[in-house]
Design an enzyme around this catalytic site. Sequence first.
Site, PDB file in Angstrom:
ATOM      1  N   LYS A   1       0.849  -1.198   0.000  1.00 15.44           N
ATOM      2  CA  LYS A   1       0.000   0.000   0.000  1.00 15.44           C
ATOM      3  C   LYS A   1       0.880   1.242   0.000  1.00 15.44           C
ATOM      4  CE  LYS A   1      -1.715   2.660   2.969  1.00 15.44           C
ATOM      5  NZ  LYS A   1      -1.440   3.920   2.227  1.00 15.44           N
TER       6      LYS A   1
ATOM      7  N   SER B   1       5.246   7.165  10.226  1.00 16.14           N
ATOM      8  CA  SER B   1       5.385   7.945  11.454  1.00 16.14           C
ATOM      9  C   SER B   1       5.283   7.034  12.691  1.00 16.14           C
ATOM     10  CB  SER B   1       4.276   8.990  11.514  1.00 16.14           C
ATOM     11  OG  SER B   1       3.027   8.334  11.537  1.00 16.14           O
ATOM     12  N   THR B   2       5.798   7.539  13.796  1.00 16.82           N
ATOM     13  CA  THR B   2       5.727   6.770  15.036  1.00 16.82           C
ATOM     14  C   THR B   2       4.271   6.578  15.456  1.00 16.82           C
ATOM     15  OG1 THR B   2       7.943   7.431  15.684  1.00 16.82           O
ATOM     16  CG2 THR B   2       6.459   6.786  17.465  1.00 16.82           C
TER      17      THR B   2
ATOM     18  N   GLU C   1       9.549   0.668  10.883  1.00 14.04           N
ATOM     19  CA  GLU C   1      10.601   1.670  10.645  1.00 14.04           C
ATOM     20  C   GLU C   1       9.937   3.028  10.810  1.00 14.04           C
ATOM     21  OE1 GLU C   1      13.701   1.067  10.088  1.00 14.04           O
ATOM     22  OE2 GLU C   1      13.712  -1.053   9.559  1.00 14.04           O
TER      23      GLU C   1
ATOM     24  N   CYS D   1      14.001  10.069   7.365  1.00 19.82           N
ATOM     25  CA  CYS D   1      13.895   9.680   8.772  1.00 19.82           C
ATOM     26  C   CYS D   1      15.218   9.688   9.535  1.00 19.82           C
ATOM     27  CB  CYS D   1      13.292   8.281   8.833  1.00 19.82           C
ATOM     28  SG  CYS D   1      14.159   7.135   7.740  1.00 19.82           S
TER      29      CYS D   1
ATOM     30  N   GLU E   1      10.164  15.422  15.677  1.00 18.83           N
ATOM     31  CA  GLU E   1      10.564  15.252  14.284  1.00 18.83           C
ATOM     32  C   GLU E   1       9.839  16.295  13.434  1.00 18.83           C
ATOM     33  OE1 GLU E   1       9.069  11.843  11.990  1.00 18.83           O
ATOM     34  OE2 GLU E   1      11.145  11.483  11.390  1.00 18.83           O
TER      35      GLU E   1
HETATM   36  P1  NAD Z   1       2.395   8.108   8.068  1.00 21.90           P
HETATM   37  O1  NAD Z   1       2.561   7.260   9.272  1.00 21.90           O
HETATM   38  O2  NAD Z   1       1.366   9.158   8.100  1.00 21.90           O
HETATM   39  O3  NAD Z   1       2.028   7.190   6.815  1.00 21.90           O
HETATM   40  C1  NAD Z   1       2.908   6.170   6.360  1.00 21.90           C
HETATM   41  C2  NAD Z   1       2.076   5.127   5.615  1.00 21.90           C
HETATM   42  O4  NAD Z   1       1.278   4.424   6.551  1.00 21.90           O
HETATM   43  C3  NAD Z   1       1.109   5.692   4.593  1.00 21.90           C
HETATM   44  O5  NAD Z   1       1.013   4.762   3.517  1.00 21.90           O
HETATM   45  C4  NAD Z   1      -0.190   5.775   5.375  1.00 21.90           C
HETATM   46  O6  NAD Z   1      -1.316   5.751   4.541  1.00 21.90           O
HETATM   47  C5  NAD Z   1      -0.097   4.526   6.225  1.00 21.90           C
HETATM   48  N1  NAD Z   1      -0.785   4.581   7.519  1.00 21.90           N
HETATM   49  C6  NAD Z   1      -0.830   5.612   8.400  1.00 21.90           C
HETATM   50  N2  NAD Z   1      -1.509   5.240   9.502  1.00 21.90           N
HETATM   51  C7  NAD Z   1      -1.854   3.941   9.331  1.00 21.90           C
HETATM   52  C8  NAD Z   1      -2.562   2.988  10.121  1.00 21.90           C
HETATM   53  N3  NAD Z   1      -3.056   3.301  11.332  1.00 21.90           N
HETATM   54  N4  NAD Z   1      -2.726   1.740   9.633  1.00 21.90           N
HETATM   55  C9  NAD Z   1      -2.224   1.405   8.437  1.00 21.90           C
HETATM   56  N5  NAD Z   1      -1.575   2.262   7.616  1.00 21.90           N
HETATM   57  C10 NAD Z   1      -1.387   3.513   8.067  1.00 21.90           C
HETATM   58  O7  NAD Z   1       3.829   8.697   7.713  1.00 21.90           O
HETATM   59  P2  NAD Z   1       4.208   9.704   6.525  1.00 21.90           P
HETATM   60  O8  NAD Z   1       3.888  11.076   6.965  1.00 21.90           O
HETATM   61  O9  NAD Z   1       3.657   9.187   5.247  1.00 21.90           O
HETATM   62  O10 NAD Z   1       5.796   9.487   6.468  1.00 21.90           O
HETATM   63  C11 NAD Z   1       6.691  10.229   7.195  1.00 21.90           C
HETATM   64  C12 NAD Z   1       7.105   9.458   8.432  1.00 21.90           C
HETATM   65  O11 NAD Z   1       7.729   8.231   8.061  1.00 21.90           O
HETATM   66  C13 NAD Z   1       8.131  10.191   9.249  1.00 21.90           C
HETATM   67  O12 NAD Z   1       7.816  10.094  10.614  1.00 21.90           O
HETATM   68  C14 NAD Z   1       9.420   9.455   8.950  1.00 21.90           C
HETATM   69  O13 NAD Z   1      10.405   9.562   9.939  1.00 21.90           O
HETATM   70  C15 NAD Z   1       8.934   8.067   8.782  1.00 21.90           C
HETATM   71  N6  NAD Z   1       9.911   7.287   8.011  1.00 21.90           N
HETATM   72  C16 NAD Z   1      10.647   6.325   8.645  1.00 21.90           C
HETATM   73  C17 NAD Z   1      11.608   5.616   7.946  1.00 21.90           C
HETATM   74  C18 NAD Z   1      12.458   4.568   8.605  1.00 21.90           C
HETATM   75  O14 NAD Z   1      13.069   3.762   7.899  1.00 21.90           O
HETATM   76  N7  NAD Z   1      12.537   4.507   9.920  1.00 21.90           N
HETATM   77  C19 NAD Z   1      11.804   5.866   6.605  1.00 21.90           C
HETATM   78  C20 NAD Z   1      11.047   6.865   6.003  1.00 21.90           C
HETATM   79  C21 NAD Z   1      10.082   7.549   6.714  1.00 21.90           C
END
Ligand code: NAD
Length: 483
Positions: A178, A231-232, A252, A288, A388
């Site tokens: 997804k 995101s966390t 991650e 990240c 962050e």
């Molecule tokens: P996000 O958590 O809003 O969304 C990430 C993905 O998860 C999207 O596809 C979203 O639709 C899906 N999602 C969100 N909530 C969900 C849930 N409850 N159940 C299932 N799917 C869900 O994050 P974002 O804003 O898209 O990305 C940025 C974040 O990602 C930042 O916090 C960044 O640090 C983190 N990130 C971490 C890594 C790593 O390797 N640790 C790498 C890249 C980004």
Amino acid sequence: MTIDHSSLFIGSQWTTPSSSERITVRSATTEQIIGSVPEAAPADVDAAVATARRAFDDPRGWSNWDPSRRAEILDRFADEYTSRSEEIFTAVSQQNGMPISIARQLEAFPPVLMRYYADLIRKQPAEEVRDGVFVTTATVQRRPVGVVAAIVPWNVPQTLTATKLAPALAAGCTIVIKPSPETVLDAFLLAEAAQAAGVPDGVLSIVPGGRDLGAYLVSHKDVDKVAFTGSTGGGRAVAQACATLLRPVSLELGGKSAAIVLDDADLDLQKVGQSMFAATLANNGQVCFLGTRVLAPRTRYDEVVDTFANIITSAPVGDSLDADTLIGPMASATQRERVSGYIERGIHDGARVVVGGSGTPEGIDRGWFVKPTLFADLDNNAVVAREEIFGPVLSVIAYDNDDDAIRIANDSDYGLGGTVWSSDPSRAMAVAGAVESGTVGINGYIPDPAAPFGGVKASGIGREFGPEGLAAYQQLKSIYQFG
Ligand code: NAD
């Protein structure tokens, strides 16, 4: 470039979507529409998981193929990705604002990972026979974990997909991905590459949609493992769903890493400027692992502030597709509001604005831009030093000695990346070893496919890359033999 699709890629085939809802994507630089694709509905997720389940359970299918056959498909997939790479880099750059020169580096990982895991699965013995303590022999078998649900964010969409896709396919899993709605167009280019590579029926599906669809996929009864990057907050919700289901999950998540400049660091911009930029500001700060808390020795504080001020002011801001651009727009209007809010917060809390500040860069009147910003004279308790931001915003924090630098670096909810800058390798290694983080770079930072990547504390659970990344998609089974 515009990308429009009328079909979904379900079970490695183009199929008619079950709903007429669509996702429209705009350029982060121009705000113009650059494409639209079908939005998957729960019924499409049901179809994707059902076909993945059938393909996985087929006794003569993908999961039971000789690993060398799967490796061949992965090598072809790598070739097909490479032949489309400029198109993919352009699509990513337009959607999330990643400067095209940086897309050519950060989004070039997928073929590397596909070949890396193809090679690894060719070499890995499927089983190991051990002398037992109580039994004559114990045969330890490695089996693919099953149907994988992979959820990816928008910041580095292709590489973060490949960190799951490549080891999952090598292990013999089938997978439903997804992507984020913000960066869904490049996912269709990946699907085209998969089809051209001959990824068999049922093995790969892509279901574009938002977090509700993600939550539906995560909890689907026929999913065996979840791999989440985001995101966390999102990770916690996914972990809760998986806890109830007792479903393996790797996470991650976010970061707020420290770039520790030791007092013997070489600050010659000709030598370290590019690598310091990459480790703290790459992809407009939307990565990240970036070291967004710069820790500077009190004795060289002003020098470090000047160094990062120079790094920021010499980075051209503009259209992400311009080859000279080093800092592009934020990925979405929402992300711009979020980052702008943090810049306002830093100013409100009394940090000194060395470069940037509120508002948009001069001469730019469209696109989701913020001013790349450097804060000084703040401590590690400031909100901008703790949370962050996910934008081009750095804070320089003073420390007294190496122990103090380590203490400040570790005073964070997160532990994902970070760097140590020093001209003394053993001193740098000692500091890097003491930082509470899944990864640390010395005089530079780039995740290496051969070594595990992941976080501690609120930055996640589990590791991607390396043999550890393959193990995350395998089950171990022990067969005890008597006599
Ligand atoms: P996000 O958590 O809003 O969304 C990430 C993905 O998860 C999207 O596809 C979203 O639709 C899906 N999602 C969100 N909530 C969900 C849930 N409850 N159940 C299932 N799917 C869900 O994050 P974002 O804003 O898209 O990305 C940025 C974040 O990602 C930042 O916090 C960044 O640090 C983190 N990130 C971490 C890594 C790593 O390797 N640790 C790498 C890249 C980004």
